[in-house]
Structure formats: C-alpha cells, structure tokens
Write a protein that holds these residues in place. Structure first.
Motif, PDB file in Angstrom:
ATOM      1  N   ARG A 326       1.277  -0.965  -0.322  1.00  0.00           N
ATOM      2  CA  ARG A 326      -0.093  -0.341   0.223  1.00  0.00           C
ATOM      3  C   ARG A 326       1.217   0.948  -0.060  1.00  0.00           C
ATOM      4  O   ARG A 326       1.588   1.401   0.727  1.00  0.00           O
ATOM      5  N   TYR A 327       0.425   1.996  -0.780  1.00  0.00           N
ATOM      6  CA  TYR A 327       1.391   3.417  -0.295  1.00  0.00           C
ATOM      7  C   TYR A 327       0.143   4.633  -0.622  1.00  0.00           C
ATOM      8  O   TYR A 327      -1.141   3.991  -1.018  1.00  0.00           O
ATOM      9  N   THR A 328       0.350   5.403   0.027  1.00  0.00           N
ATOM     10  CA  THR A 328       0.311   6.718   0.653  1.00  0.00           C
ATOM     11  C   THR A 328       0.912   8.134   0.940  1.00  0.00           C
ATOM     12  O   THR A 328       2.178   8.068   0.966  1.00  0.00           O
ATOM     13  N   ALA A 329      -0.068   9.336   0.402  1.00  0.00           N
ATOM     14  CA  ALA A 329       0.634  10.338   0.990  1.00  0.00           C
ATOM     15  C   ALA A 329      -0.114  11.296   1.418  1.00  0.00           C
ATOM     16  O   ALA A 329      -1.648  11.001   0.629  1.00  0.00           O
ATOM     17  N   GLY A 330      -0.074  12.338   2.636  1.00  0.00           N
ATOM     18  CA  GLY A 330      -1.068  12.985   3.420  1.00  0.00           C
ATOM     19  C   GLY A 330      -0.025  14.125   4.060  1.00  0.00           C
ATOM     20  O   GLY A 330       0.777  14.254   3.445  1.00  0.00           O
ATOM     21  N   PHE A 331      -1.355  14.140   4.989  1.00  0.00           N
ATOM     22  CA  PHE A 331      -0.728  15.213   5.477  1.00  0.00           C
ATOM     23  C   PHE A 331      -1.221  14.238   7.519  1.00  0.00           C
ATOM     24  O   PHE A 331      -1.433  14.223   7.949  1.00  0.00           O
ATOM     25  N   GLY A 332      -0.674  15.504   8.012  1.00  0.00           N
ATOM     26  CA  GLY A 332       0.115  14.641   9.488  1.00  0.00           C
ATOM     27  C   GLY A 332       0.557  15.849  10.627  1.00  0.00           C
ATOM     28  O   GLY A 332       0.480  17.005  10.010  1.00  0.00           O
ATOM     29  N   VAL A 333       0.266  15.454  11.339  1.00  0.00           N
ATOM     30  CA  VAL A 333       1.214  16.054  13.046  1.00  0.00           C
ATOM     31  C   VAL A 333       1.977  15.716  13.808  1.00  0.00           C
ATOM     32  O   VAL A 333       2.169  14.417  13.566  1.00  0.00           O
ATOM     33  N   THR A 334       2.889  16.575  14.012  1.00  0.00           N
ATOM     34  CA  THR A 334       4.223  15.444  14.692  1.00  0.00           C
ATOM     35  C   THR A 334       4.550  16.312  15.828  1.00  0.00           C
ATOM     36  O   THR A 334       4.150  17.270  16.230  1.00  0.00           O
ATOM     37  N   TRP A 335       4.736  15.618  16.734  1.00  0.00           N
ATOM     38  CA  TRP A 335       5.248  16.646  18.755  1.00  0.00           C
ATOM     39  C   TRP A 335       5.937  15.577  18.902  1.00  0.00           C
ATOM     40  O   TRP A 335       6.652  14.680  18.745  1.00  0.00           O
TER      41      TRP A 335
END
Length: 335
Positions: A326-335
């Motif tokens: 599975r290949y995905t591209a997207g948006f995220g948050v990190t902390w």
C-alpha cells in the motif's frame, strides 16, 4: 527611598543580558535564537520572530552559545562543550571547563544537545492521514489514518501505534481493516531493554479476518537523540489466526523488529522505517513481514507532509498466502 530602589532594580534588570545563542553570518547579519541542531550542512536556529530557521553552514562566520552542546568533529567521537564562544572568521571556541579550544567550523560534522538522563516524562509521536478520491469510469474513495506515539519515564518506555484503512470502488468496499499495538520496554542499561507487546489486527475483507500476537524479548537502543533513533529487538511470539470460514490456527514464532528514524536537512525532512519479520517455529506459516518505509517533510513545527509504503506479507500459510502493498501520501502532525 522606595523609588530609588525600584529605579536600581529597573537598571539592573535591563543590564542583565537575555540568554540567547548568536550566529554571525559572512554577509554581516547577526541572528539570535536557540541552536537546535547542526547536521547535513544546515544549522537549525529557533527564533521568536521567524520560527525555526535553517542556515547554510558555509555562510556562517562564527557563533556563540551558553548551552551545553555535543560537538562532533571529523573522525572524533565528539565532546561536550559547556559553551561556544565566538572566534575569528570561520572558527569557534569550545569552552569545556579546561583550556578553551578553537576549531575550524569546516571540521564540525554535527552539533546537538547531549542526551540527558531521563528523570521526567518525555512524550513524542505523530498522526498521519491520507485521502484519495478518484472520479472516472470507476469511482474510488481511499482513506488511511495512522498514529504512533512513545512516552518514556525513567527506565520505562510505553509505545502505541494503530492504523485504519478503507477503500471503496463504485460504492463497494474493497479494503476495510485496522490494527493496534501496545508495547512496554524496561531499560536495564542505557542501551539494553526488555520488550513486551500485544498486537491485534482485524480485516473485514480478506480471508484472514483476525490476528492476535503476544511477544516478549530483549532489545538494543543504538541511539536516541535530537537527530533520530534506532533500535532492534528480538521476540518470541504466540500468534492466533482466525479465518472468515471460522477456522482457527495458532503458532509460535521467532521474530526481529526494527524502528529507525533520521532527520535530515536541518530537521526539515525525516526518513523513517519500522517493521517486524517473523519465522514460524511450528509450521503454520513459513514467515511473515509487516513493515513500512517513508518520508515526512515538516511544513511547520507541528505540521508535515508524508509519503509512505507499507508491506504486509504472510508466506506458506495453510489457508493461502497474503501479499499486500500500500502506498499513501497525506498530511500529518508531529510532536
């Protein structure tokens, strides 16, 4: 008398310098802030007026810092400097309590905060989401969300991760699965730890509908610092399979898992990979692989864009093989 006292306090307070790191550039500019890390030719300076600024190391004339920093030069393992003092162009003075040492900036490979002895809670993690909507001869809706978090307190480290995937084509569900894992590590030395974990996976489409795994074993933390972390672990597992037709199977396996991440280009880009490879000890399945690899680009201090590839493979199962990529591209948050 009171007014004179207040005046003296005001004069003293304004005369006390605010502790801040300073970077002098070759073009004559001077920037103040907090040095976060230097790696890959970029010095990351955290400022109140412009956030995190990556500076080209070749454009820096000299710098100053009151922080305790780990400075690595060429082939040397690195030394902790109690402060950095400005020097002539292209140099900096390392003050470490002994005789100050002036070195060439070009000889420095990395600068980072030394890893402290963990006495309080340290929590970090990320959440990544990807959505894909296609409208053509076949309408496709694809959803993916994943989280990963780690919290360490003293000699204990708690880890949790999970993921949900769903895909529909012309209203028919073609992918619908989720997974969750919790593990706890007990450190006996700075590097060695003992790991215990439990994993559950549910799939409403594939023939293999449920997977439950309990495992334990030793692990080794190669490093965990400002630029990333890398650990390897070995596990003895008990796995239970449940199929769509009601059949069940269980087996024991020996496995190896890894968790690696590395920040690049002044912490703007993160490369990461983690996963687990297991070999059956009782013959139900030859081996299984569950892994991911990807890149994360930080847009702001907390927001990021991500690109991931995931592989789930079960070979030699008595009820057939499983091979999903599975290949995905997207948006995220990190902390």
């Amino acid at each position: 008398m009171l007014s004179r006292t207040l005046l003296c306090i005001a004069i003293i307070s304004t005369s006390i310098p605010v502790l801040a790191d300073t970077v002098w550039l070759k073009n004559g500019d001077r920037l103040t802030g907090t040095i976060r890390v230097f790696d890959g030719g970029k010095l990351l300076l955290q400022t109140e007026y412009a956030g995190a600024i990556p500076l080209d190391w070749k454009q820096i004339k000299t710098l100053e810092s009151d922080q305790k920093l780990l400075v690595k030069q060429d082939k040397y393992p690195g030394e902790i400097a109690k402060s950095l003092q400005p020097a002539e162009d292209g140099k900096v003075t390392l003050a470490n309590g002994e005789a100050p040492k002036t070195v060439e900036l070009a000889s420095i490979q990395q600068i980072m905060k030394p890893k402290p002895v963990i006495t309080d809670l340290v929590w970090k993690g990320s959440v990544d989401a990807a959505l894909d909507f296609q409208r053509a001869e076949k309408n496709t809706d694809d959803y993916n969300i994943a989280f990963k978090t780690s919290a360490r307190h003293g000699d204990w480290r708690h880890n949790a991760k999970g993921e949900y995937n769903r895909e529909t084509q012309d209203g028919l569900v073609s992918t619908d699965n989720w997974s969750a894992e919790y593990s706890i590590d007990r450190f006996f030395t700075e590097k060695w730890f003992w790991d215990g974990r439990v994993t559950y996976k549910r799939d409403d489409i594939e023939n293999l509908t449920r997977q439950r795994t309990i495992g334990t074993g030793p692990g080794y933390q190669f490093w965990d610092d400002e630029l990333g972390a890398f650990s390897l672990g070995s596990l003895l597992n008990r796995t239970d399979y449940e199929y769509a037709d009601g059949q069940k199977a269980n087996f024991y396996s020996a496995g190896m898992k890894w968790d690696y991440n590395r920040f690049l280009i002044g912490k703007r880009v993160e490369f990461f990979t983690n996963g687990e490879l297991n070999k059956s000890l009782t013959g139900v399945a030859n081996y299984s692989l569950d892994s991911e690899i990807g890149l994360r680009y930080k847009v702001t201090e907390w927001a990021s864009l991500n690109l991931k590839a995931e592989k789930n493979l079960i070979s030699g199962s008595s009820d057939g093989d499983l091979d999903k990529t599975r290949y995905t591209a997207g948006f995220g948050v990190t902390w």
